[in-house]
Design a protein around this motif. Structure first.
Motif, PDB file in Angstrom:
ATOM      1  N   SER A  49      -3.837 -45.622  -3.076  1.00 24.38           N
ATOM      2  CA  SER A  49      -4.917 -44.992  -3.841  1.00 24.38           C
ATOM      3  C   SER A  49      -5.193 -45.817  -5.088  1.00 24.38           C
ATOM      4  O   SER A  49      -5.961 -45.404  -5.954  1.00 24.38           O
ATOM      5  CB  SER A  49      -4.511 -43.567  -4.247  1.00 24.38           C
ATOM      6  N   GLY A  50      -4.555 -46.966  -5.186  1.00 24.09           N
ATOM      7  CA  GLY A  50      -4.617 -47.781  -6.388  1.00 24.09           C
ATOM      8  C   GLY A  50      -3.484 -47.459  -7.333  1.00 24.09           C
ATOM      9  O   GLY A  50      -2.787 -48.347  -7.827  1.00 24.09           O
ATOM     10  N   SER A  51      -3.275 -46.171  -7.591  1.00 22.45           N
ATOM     11  CA  SER A  51      -2.196 -45.745  -8.480  1.00 22.45           C
ATOM     12  C   SER A  51      -0.938 -45.338  -7.720  1.00 22.45           C
ATOM     13  O   SER A  51       0.158 -45.297  -8.296  1.00 22.45           O
ATOM     14  CB  SER A  51      -2.657 -44.572  -9.351  1.00 22.45           C
ATOM     15  N   GLU A  52      -1.068 -45.055  -6.438  1.00 22.98           N
ATOM     16  CA  GLU A  52       0.066 -44.682  -5.601  1.00 22.98           C
ATOM     17  C   GLU A  52       0.022 -45.516  -4.324  1.00 22.98           C
ATOM     18  O   GLU A  52      -1.061 -45.820  -3.820  1.00 22.98           O
ATOM     19  CB  GLU A  52       0.021 -43.195  -5.261  1.00 22.98           C
ATOM     20  N   GLU A  53       1.199 -45.875  -3.816  1.00 24.42           N
ATOM     21  CA  GLU A  53       1.285 -46.709  -2.621  1.00 24.42           C
ATOM     22  C   GLU A  53       2.290 -46.116  -1.643  1.00 24.42           C
ATOM     23  O   GLU A  53       3.247 -45.459  -2.049  1.00 24.42           O
ATOM     24  CB  GLU A  53       1.714 -48.135  -2.991  1.00 24.42           C
ATOM     25  N   ALA A  54       2.083 -46.373  -0.369  1.00 25.99           N
ATOM     26  CA  ALA A  54       3.008 -45.910   0.657  1.00 25.99           C
ATOM     27  C   ALA A  54       3.199 -47.009   1.689  1.00 25.99           C
ATOM     28  O   ALA A  54       2.234 -47.665   2.100  1.00 25.99           O
ATOM     29  CB  ALA A  54       2.481 -44.643   1.330  1.00 25.99           C
ATOM     30  N   VAL A  55       4.455 -47.193   2.106  1.00 25.87           N
ATOM     31  CA  VAL A  55       4.812 -48.195   3.101  1.00 25.87           C
ATOM     32  C   VAL A  55       5.796 -47.558   4.081  1.00 25.87           C
ATOM     33  O   VAL A  55       6.782 -46.945   3.652  1.00 25.87           O
ATOM     34  CB  VAL A  55       5.450 -49.441   2.453  1.00 25.87           C
ATOM     35  N   PRO A  56       5.561 -47.673   5.388  1.00 25.74           N
ATOM     36  CA  PRO A  56       6.517 -47.120   6.356  1.00 25.74           C
ATOM     37  C   PRO A  56       7.876 -47.800   6.251  1.00 25.74           C
ATOM     38  O   PRO A  56       7.968 -49.009   5.987  1.00 25.74           O
ATOM     39  CB  PRO A  56       5.862 -47.412   7.713  1.00 25.74           C
ATOM     40  N   LEU A  57       8.920 -47.003   6.452  1.00 20.73           N
ATOM     41  CA  LEU A  57      10.283 -47.528   6.499  1.00 20.73           C
ATOM     42  C   LEU A  57      10.864 -47.192   7.868  1.00 20.73           C
ATOM     43  O   LEU A  57      11.059 -46.023   8.199  1.00 20.73           O
ATOM     44  CB  LEU A  57      11.141 -46.903   5.393  1.00 20.73           C
ATOM     45  N   LEU A  58      11.114 -48.230   8.652  1.00 20.37           N
ATOM     46  CA  LEU A  58      11.659 -48.112  10.003  1.00 20.37           C
ATOM     47  C   LEU A  58      12.994 -48.854  10.063  1.00 20.37           C
ATOM     48  O   LEU A  58      13.368 -49.532   9.091  1.00 20.37           O
ATOM     49  CB  LEU A  58      10.669 -48.706  11.009  1.00 20.37           C
ATOM     50  N   PRO A  59      13.741 -48.746  11.156  1.00 21.74           N
ATOM     51  CA  PRO A  59      14.993 -49.495  11.247  1.00 21.74           C
ATOM     52  C   PRO A  59      14.786 -50.982  10.952  1.00 21.74           C
ATOM     53  O   PRO A  59      13.894 -51.623  11.502  1.00 21.74           O
ATOM     54  CB  PRO A  59      15.421 -49.251  12.694  1.00 21.74           C
ATOM     55  N   GLY A  60      15.591 -51.488  10.041  1.00 27.27           N
ATOM     56  CA  GLY A  60      15.436 -52.849   9.565  1.00 27.27           C
ATOM     57  C   GLY A  60      15.475 -52.860   8.058  1.00 27.27           C
ATOM     58  O   GLY A  60      16.017 -51.943   7.431  1.00 27.27           O
ATOM     59  N   SER A  61      14.893 -53.904   7.454  1.00 28.49           N
ATOM     60  CA  SER A  61      14.936 -54.080   6.005  1.00 28.49           C
ATOM     61  C   SER A  61      13.540 -54.154   5.415  1.00 28.49           C
ATOM     62  O   SER A  61      12.579 -54.556   6.093  1.00 28.49           O
ATOM     63  CB  SER A  61      15.702 -55.357   5.642  1.00 28.49           C
ATOM     64  N   LEU A  62      13.437 -53.773   4.158  1.00 33.19           N
ATOM     65  CA  LEU A  62      12.154 -53.758   3.450  1.00 33.19           C
ATOM     66  C   LEU A  62      12.430 -53.974   1.971  1.00 33.19           C
ATOM     67  O   LEU A  62      13.405 -53.445   1.428  1.00 33.19           O
ATOM     68  CB  LEU A  62      11.466 -52.398   3.665  1.00 33.19           C
ATOM     69  N   GLU A  63      11.579 -54.764   1.310  1.00 29.16           N
ATOM     70  CA  GLU A  63      11.666 -54.916  -0.144  1.00 29.16           C
ATOM     71  C   GLU A  63      10.297 -54.632  -0.740  1.00 29.16           C
ATOM     72  O   GLU A  63       9.280 -55.153  -0.259  1.00 29.16           O
ATOM     73  CB  GLU A  63      12.131 -56.317  -0.543  1.00 29.16           C
ATOM     74  N   LEU A  64      10.261 -53.799  -1.791  1.00 29.45           N
ATOM     75  CA  LEU A  64       9.023 -53.489  -2.490  1.00 29.45           C
ATOM     76  C   LEU A  64       9.124 -53.967  -3.931  1.00 29.45           C
ATOM     77  O   LEU A  64      10.089 -53.661  -4.628  1.00 29.45           O
ATOM     78  CB  LEU A  64       8.754 -51.983  -2.474  1.00 29.45           C
TER      79      LEU A  64
END
Length: 218
Positions: A133-148
């Motif tokens: 939304s510009g001010s809020e963000e969402a990223v799926p988290l599935l088995p594996g690794s993620l860096e934000l």
């Protein structure tokens, strides 16, 4: 494939704040507008390559705007949302990364929830997903690794869409290691980033909801 060819931003009908993170995310992207989401095109200074929907939520002042953009109308009694139709068009055109802009918050919580669920499904199919939304963000988290990459002091949560096993959260005020999160638990709500946050998951489905401009955790 160059980013400009494989990254598509879908302009949806929810609210959109023109933040620096939003502008950076959509830079060099291709754009498809879904119904009233076209109102964000002028604010972003972009011209989408396609405008889809039943046009029931298109404001009157937009009706004659962007005459050079092809329209692809659908009946109101259709089996998919305008956003899902727009995503399908992007995938048909070679999308590998999808940014759903205007996907969060707003007056229609049913649409916002569906966007989150749909993003997880698309991530499971191998698409790189970001909802914003510009001010809020969402990223799926599935088995594996993620860096934000989140600013220190900013808030984030990790709601589980299923039971989560083997959850690690690093570089956060409340880190977790090999954690088991029962479905429906609030244990992973309202954490605070200490900088870029690293996640890993052994099994389950979740979404990371971040508020990079909310530094109330400082």
């Amino acid at each position: 494939m160059p980013m400009s060819q494989s990254t598509f931003t879908i302009l949806l009908g929810g609210a959109l704040s023109l933040t620096d993170r939003l502008r950076d995310a959509v830079r060099d992207s291709r754009f498809i507008a879904a119904d009233g989401g076209m109102r964000h095109a002028a604010a972003l200074g972009v011209v989408p390559e396609l405008w889809v929907g039943d046009f029931d939520s298109t404001p009157p002042d937009l009706d004659g705007a962007f005459p050079g953009v092809p329209r692809q109308p659908y009946p109101a009694a259709k089996a998919a949302t305008d956003g899902e139709i727009a995503v399908a068009e992007a995938i048909e055109r070679g999308a590998k990364r999808l940014i759903l802009a205007g996907a969060l918050g707003g007056e229609r919580s049913d649409h916002a929830l569906q966007h989150l669920l749909y993003a997880v499904e698309l991530a499971e199919k191998g698409f790189d997903m970001l909802l914003t939304s510009g001010s809020e963000e969402a990223v799926p988290l599935l088995p594996g690794s993620l860096e934000l990459d989140l600013p220190p002091g900013s808030l984030f949560s990790v709601p589980g869409f299923s039971e989560l096993r083997g959850l690690f959260i690093e570089n956060a005020r409340y880190p977790l290691a090999d954690f088991h999160l029962p479905f429906g638990s609030s244990r992973t709500i309202s954490n605070v980033a200490e900088g870029p946050v690293r996640f890993s998951l052994a099994s389950g489905r979740a979404i990371v909801l971040a508020r990079p401009y909310d530094l109330s955790g400082v």
